[in-house]
Design a protein around this motif. Structure first.
Motif, PDB file in Angstrom:
ATOM      1  N   GLY A 141      32.329  32.674  57.043  1.00 47.66           N
ATOM      2  CA  GLY A 141      33.326  31.460  56.641  1.00 47.66           C
ATOM      3  C   GLY A 141      34.086  32.011  55.593  1.00 47.66           C
ATOM      4  O   GLY A 141      34.160  33.024  55.298  1.00 47.66           O
ATOM      5  N   PHE A 142      35.143  31.225  55.193  1.00 45.85           N
ATOM      6  CA  PHE A 142      36.335  31.377  54.384  1.00 45.85           C
ATOM      7  C   PHE A 142      35.829  31.050  52.891  1.00 45.85           C
ATOM      8  O   PHE A 142      36.861  31.048  52.220  1.00 45.85           O
ATOM      9  N   GLY A 143      34.742  30.814  52.690  1.00 47.87           N
ATOM     10  CA  GLY A 143      34.211  30.588  51.243  1.00 47.87           C
ATOM     11  C   GLY A 143      34.114  31.775  50.202  1.00 47.87           C
ATOM     12  O   GLY A 143      34.813  32.872  50.532  1.00 47.87           O
ATOM     13  N   MET A 144      33.277  31.864  49.315  1.00 47.52           N
ATOM     14  CA  MET A 144      33.467  32.889  48.260  1.00 47.52           C
ATOM     15  C   MET A 144      32.298  33.825  48.868  1.00 47.52           C
ATOM     16  O   MET A 144      32.407  34.961  48.591  1.00 47.52           O
ATOM     17  N   THR A 145      31.343  33.479  49.796  1.00 42.14           N
ATOM     18  CA  THR A 145      30.344  34.331  50.221  1.00 42.14           C
ATOM     19  C   THR A 145      30.868  35.832  50.802  1.00 42.14           C
ATOM     20  O   THR A 145      30.601  36.721  50.599  1.00 42.14           O
ATOM     21  N   PRO A 146      31.767  35.687  51.868  1.00 41.63           N
ATOM     22  CA  PRO A 146      32.240  36.916  52.579  1.00 41.63           C
ATOM     23  C   PRO A 146      32.827  37.847  51.309  1.00 41.63           C
ATOM     24  O   PRO A 146      32.977  39.341  51.573  1.00 41.63           O
ATOM     25  N   LYS A 147      33.517  37.311  50.441  1.00 40.73           N
ATOM     26  CA  LYS A 147      34.230  38.231  49.254  1.00 40.73           C
ATOM     27  C   LYS A 147      33.212  38.869  48.450  1.00 40.73           C
ATOM     28  O   LYS A 147      33.402  40.211  48.117  1.00 40.73           O
ATOM     29  N   VAL A 148      32.217  38.129  48.062  1.00 45.76           N
ATOM     30  CA  VAL A 148      31.185  38.542  47.387  1.00 45.76           C
ATOM     31  C   VAL A 148      30.423  39.944  48.078  1.00 45.76           C
ATOM     32  O   VAL A 148      30.155  40.925  47.741  1.00 45.76           O
ATOM     33  N   THR A 210      34.469  49.050  39.278  1.00 51.38           N
ATOM     34  CA  THR A 210      35.892  49.185  39.459  1.00 51.38           C
ATOM     35  C   THR A 210      36.129  48.903  40.977  1.00 51.38           C
ATOM     36  O   THR A 210      36.978  47.951  41.717  1.00 51.38           O
ATOM     37  N   LEU A 211      35.153  49.519  41.799  1.00 54.86           N
ATOM     38  CA  LEU A 211      35.172  49.204  43.134  1.00 54.86           C
ATOM     39  C   LEU A 211      34.957  47.733  43.607  1.00 54.86           C
ATOM     40  O   LEU A 211      35.311  47.235  44.507  1.00 54.86           O
ATOM     41  N   ALA A 212      34.031  46.913  42.899  1.00 54.19           N
ATOM     42  CA  ALA A 212      33.667  45.680  42.889  1.00 54.19           C
ATOM     43  C   ALA A 212      34.947  44.902  43.044  1.00 54.19           C
ATOM     44  O   ALA A 212      35.016  43.940  43.750  1.00 54.19           O
ATOM     45  N   VAL A 213      35.701  45.274  42.038  1.00 47.75           N
ATOM     46  CA  VAL A 213      37.053  44.485  41.878  1.00 47.75           C
ATOM     47  C   VAL A 213      37.945  44.595  43.331  1.00 47.75           C
ATOM     48  O   VAL A 213      38.354  43.603  43.827  1.00 47.75           O
ATOM     49  N   THR A 214      38.050  45.753  43.696  1.00 44.80           N
ATOM     50  CA  THR A 214      38.737  46.132  44.979  1.00 44.80           C
ATOM     51  C   THR A 214      37.936  45.440  46.090  1.00 44.80           C
ATOM     52  O   THR A 214      38.748  44.799  47.089  1.00 44.80           O
ATOM     53  N   GLY A 215      36.692  45.389  46.076  1.00 49.39           N
ATOM     54  CA  GLY A 215      36.184  44.737  47.345  1.00 49.39           C
ATOM     55  C   GLY A 215      36.400  43.119  47.200  1.00 49.39           C
ATOM     56  O   GLY A 215      36.656  42.508  48.391  1.00 49.39           O
ATOM     57  N   ALA A 216      36.494  42.664  46.085  1.00 48.96           N
ATOM     58  CA  ALA A 216      36.431  41.100  45.993  1.00 48.96           C
ATOM     59  C   ALA A 216      38.197  40.740  46.607  1.00 48.96           C
ATOM     60  O   ALA A 216      38.407  39.761  47.208  1.00 48.96           O
ATOM     61  N   VAL A 217      38.908  41.718  46.204  1.00 48.22           N
ATOM     62  CA  VAL A 217      40.332  41.371  46.393  1.00 48.22           C
ATOM     63  C   VAL A 217      40.599  41.611  47.945  1.00 48.22           C
ATOM     64  O   VAL A 217      41.264  40.943  48.688  1.00 48.22           O
ATOM     65  N   VAL A 218      40.142  42.657  48.497  1.00 50.34           N
ATOM     66  CA  VAL A 218      39.966  42.926  49.814  1.00 50.34           C
ATOM     67  C   VAL A 218      39.585  41.904  50.766  1.00 50.34           C
ATOM     68  O   VAL A 218      40.212  41.358  51.757  1.00 50.34           O
ATOM     69  N   GLY A 219      38.396  41.164  50.273  1.00 50.12           N
ATOM     70  CA  GLY A 219      37.855  40.027  50.972  1.00 50.12           C
ATOM     71  C   GLY A 219      38.853  38.946  50.987  1.00 50.12           C
ATOM     72  O   GLY A 219      38.870  38.074  51.843  1.00 50.12           O
ATOM     73  N   GLU A 220      39.568  38.669  49.966  1.00 51.74           N
ATOM     74  CA  GLU A 220      40.530  37.772  49.550  1.00 51.74           C
ATOM     75  C   GLU A 220      41.949  38.097  50.452  1.00 51.74           C
ATOM     76  O   GLU A 220      42.375  36.953  51.043  1.00 51.74           O
ATOM     77  N   PHE A 221      42.037  39.267  50.585  1.00 51.02           N
ATOM     78  CA  PHE A 221      43.450  39.500  51.465  1.00 51.02           C
ATOM     79  C   PHE A 221      43.131  38.872  53.026  1.00 51.02           C
ATOM     80  O   PHE A 221      44.043  38.528  53.722  1.00 51.02           O
ATOM     81  N   VAL A 222      41.756  38.848  53.483  1.00 53.90           N
ATOM     82  CA  VAL A 222      41.430  38.705  54.724  1.00 53.90           C
ATOM     83  C   VAL A 222      41.673  37.232  54.956  1.00 53.90           C
ATOM     84  O   VAL A 222      42.105  36.775  56.029  1.00 53.90           O
ATOM     85  N   GLY A 223      40.978  36.455  54.223  1.00 54.25           N
ATOM     86  CA  GLY A 223      41.107  35.020  54.483  1.00 54.25           C
ATOM     87  C   GLY A 223      40.592  34.344  53.188  1.00 54.25           C
ATOM     88  O   GLY A 223      39.258  34.380  52.730  1.00 54.25           O
ATOM     89  N   ALA A 224      41.414  33.578  52.372  1.00 57.96           N
ATOM     90  CA  ALA A 224      41.194  32.876  51.364  1.00 57.96           C
ATOM     91  C   ALA A 224      42.160  31.901  50.815  1.00 57.96           C
ATOM     92  O   ALA A 224      43.374  31.922  51.350  1.00 57.96           O
ATOM     93  N   GLU A 226      42.098  31.221  47.466  1.00 55.07           N
ATOM     94  CA  GLU A 226      42.037  31.181  46.009  1.00 55.07           C
ATOM     95  C   GLU A 226      41.806  32.665  45.801  1.00 55.07           C
ATOM     96  O   GLU A 226      41.334  33.341  46.469  1.00 55.07           O
ATOM     97  N   GLY A 227      42.025  33.080  44.500  1.00 57.26           N
ATOM     98  CA  GLY A 227      41.651  34.435  43.953  1.00 57.26           C
ATOM     99  C   GLY A 227      43.046  35.233  43.790  1.00 57.26           C
ATOM    100  O   GLY A 227      44.100  35.053  44.537  1.00 57.26           O
ATOM    101  N   LEU A 228      43.013  36.319  43.216  1.00 55.53           N
ATOM    102  CA  LEU A 228      44.184  37.225  43.089  1.00 55.53           C
ATOM    103  C   LEU A 228      44.538  37.718  44.323  1.00 55.53           C
ATOM    104  O   LEU A 228      45.822  38.233  44.594  1.00 55.53           O
ATOM    105  N   GLY A 229      43.738  37.965  45.381  1.00 53.16           N
ATOM    106  CA  GLY A 229      44.051  38.534  46.580  1.00 53.16           C
ATOM    107  C   GLY A 229      45.135  37.468  47.507  1.00 53.16           C
ATOM    108  O   GLY A 229      46.190  37.921  47.821  1.00 53.16           O
ATOM    109  N   TYR A 230      44.610  36.421  47.301  1.00 55.10           N
ATOM    110  CA  TYR A 230      45.578  35.186  47.796  1.00 55.10           C
ATOM    111  C   TYR A 230      46.811  35.066  47.004  1.00 55.10           C
ATOM    112  O   TYR A 230      47.931  34.846  47.783  1.00 55.10           O
TER     113      TYR A 230
END
Length: 285
Positions: A141-148, A210-224, A226-230
């Motif tokens: 889904g588009f919630g927080m779970t895929p970003k985490v 540092t990679l965890a920050v990248t992972g969270a933002v990458v997840g937000e790029f795909v579908g979000a 909210e968040g800095l990726g958004y």
């Protein structure tokens, strides 16, 4: 020499140093930090000079002043999305550490598990996360779970590799001594293997956080929504480069702050390792 007095006999080729006090540590910290601060100031000055001389169009590279204005004008908006990304990063990093340490322990104590799991971990690591992130959005889904989940996946591998290396790097003589003294597997792990692996583990944690920050933002790029990726995607779509630069700067700041926090935890939890690096006793050959 009276009884109870310890004579200090100098050893040829060895110079003894006193342990640094608070003042020495402060001076050492300033000595180590002024260079990166000076480099950062030089980069900011170059950024300002390029924009002030109008060598590039403002819609391509905004000035530092305009970027700061965005922070002032939309601070609440930026802070709201910063907190979302920070929460996703911390949760993903914590899960990666927990599962990574557990997987490393199991792999070290079971060669069968190591031979089975290691190739799978390597295969998962080399897959570009941006390529499989859309699958997580479809599945979770588009919630927080895929970003985490992306943050966990991208930061899991450094933790496992560092922990496995640390657990295997224990001096065999220490393990033999532990067995001779009658210590069980659990006592050996808690008293010898785990403490000896901490320097290696913290090296992996610095990379993983540092990679965890990248992972969270990458997840937000795909579908979000909210968040800095958004924020970065929205700014890019609207050609709002000041907001784009603001989002990038905040994302970088999160990574730097978390990296520093891991270093502080390392200094607090394994001071013996830090003092050894500080060379309390050095050779003079």
């Amino acid at each position: 020499m009276s009884q109870g007095t310890v004579s200090e006999v100098p050893v040829a080729g060895v110079a003894e140093r006193t342990r640094p006090g608070p003042g020495d540590r402060l001076r050492d910290g300033l000595e180590r930090s002024w260079r990166p601060v000076a480099l950062l100031a030089a980069c900011l000055a170059a950024w300002w000079a390029v924009t002030a001389a109008e060598l590039v169009k403002p819609y391509l590279v905004p000035s530092p002043g305009r970027t700061l204005d965005v922070f002032a004008e939309k601070w609440d908006y930026i802070w709201q999305h910063t907190w979302v990304t920070t929460y996703e990063t911390l949760l993903g990093f914590a899960l990666a550490v927990a599962f990574g340490v557990l997987a490393a322990v199991v792999m070290v104590y079971s060669s069968t598990v190591e031979k089975t799991l290691y190739p799978i971990l390597l295969f998962a690591q080399v897959i570009p996360k941006i390529a499989i992130a859309p699958l997580f959005v479809v599945w979770l889904g588009f919630g927080m779970t895929p970003k985490v989940f992306v943050a966990v996946l991208i930061s899991f591998f450094p933790v496992v590799i560092a922990m496995v290396t640390g657990l295997k790097a224990v001096d065999p003589e220490m393990l033999e001594l532990s067995a001779t003294m009658g210590a069980g597997s659990l006592a050996t792990f808690l008293k010898i293997r785990f403490p000896a692996s901490l320097p290696y583990l913290f090296s992996g944690l610095k990379v993983a956080v540092t990679l965890a920050v990248t992972g969270a933002v990458v997840g937000e790029f795909v579908g979000a929504n909210e968040g800095l990726g958004y924020v970065i995607l929205q700014a890019n779509g609207n050609l709002d480069t000041p907001m784009l630069f603001a989002g990038l700067l905040v994302m970088s700041a999160i990574g730097v702050v978390l990296f520093v926090l891991v270093e502080l935890a390392e200094a607090l939890l394994i001071p013996w390792h830090a003092s050894r690096r500080g060379s309390a006793v050095t050779t003079t050959y």
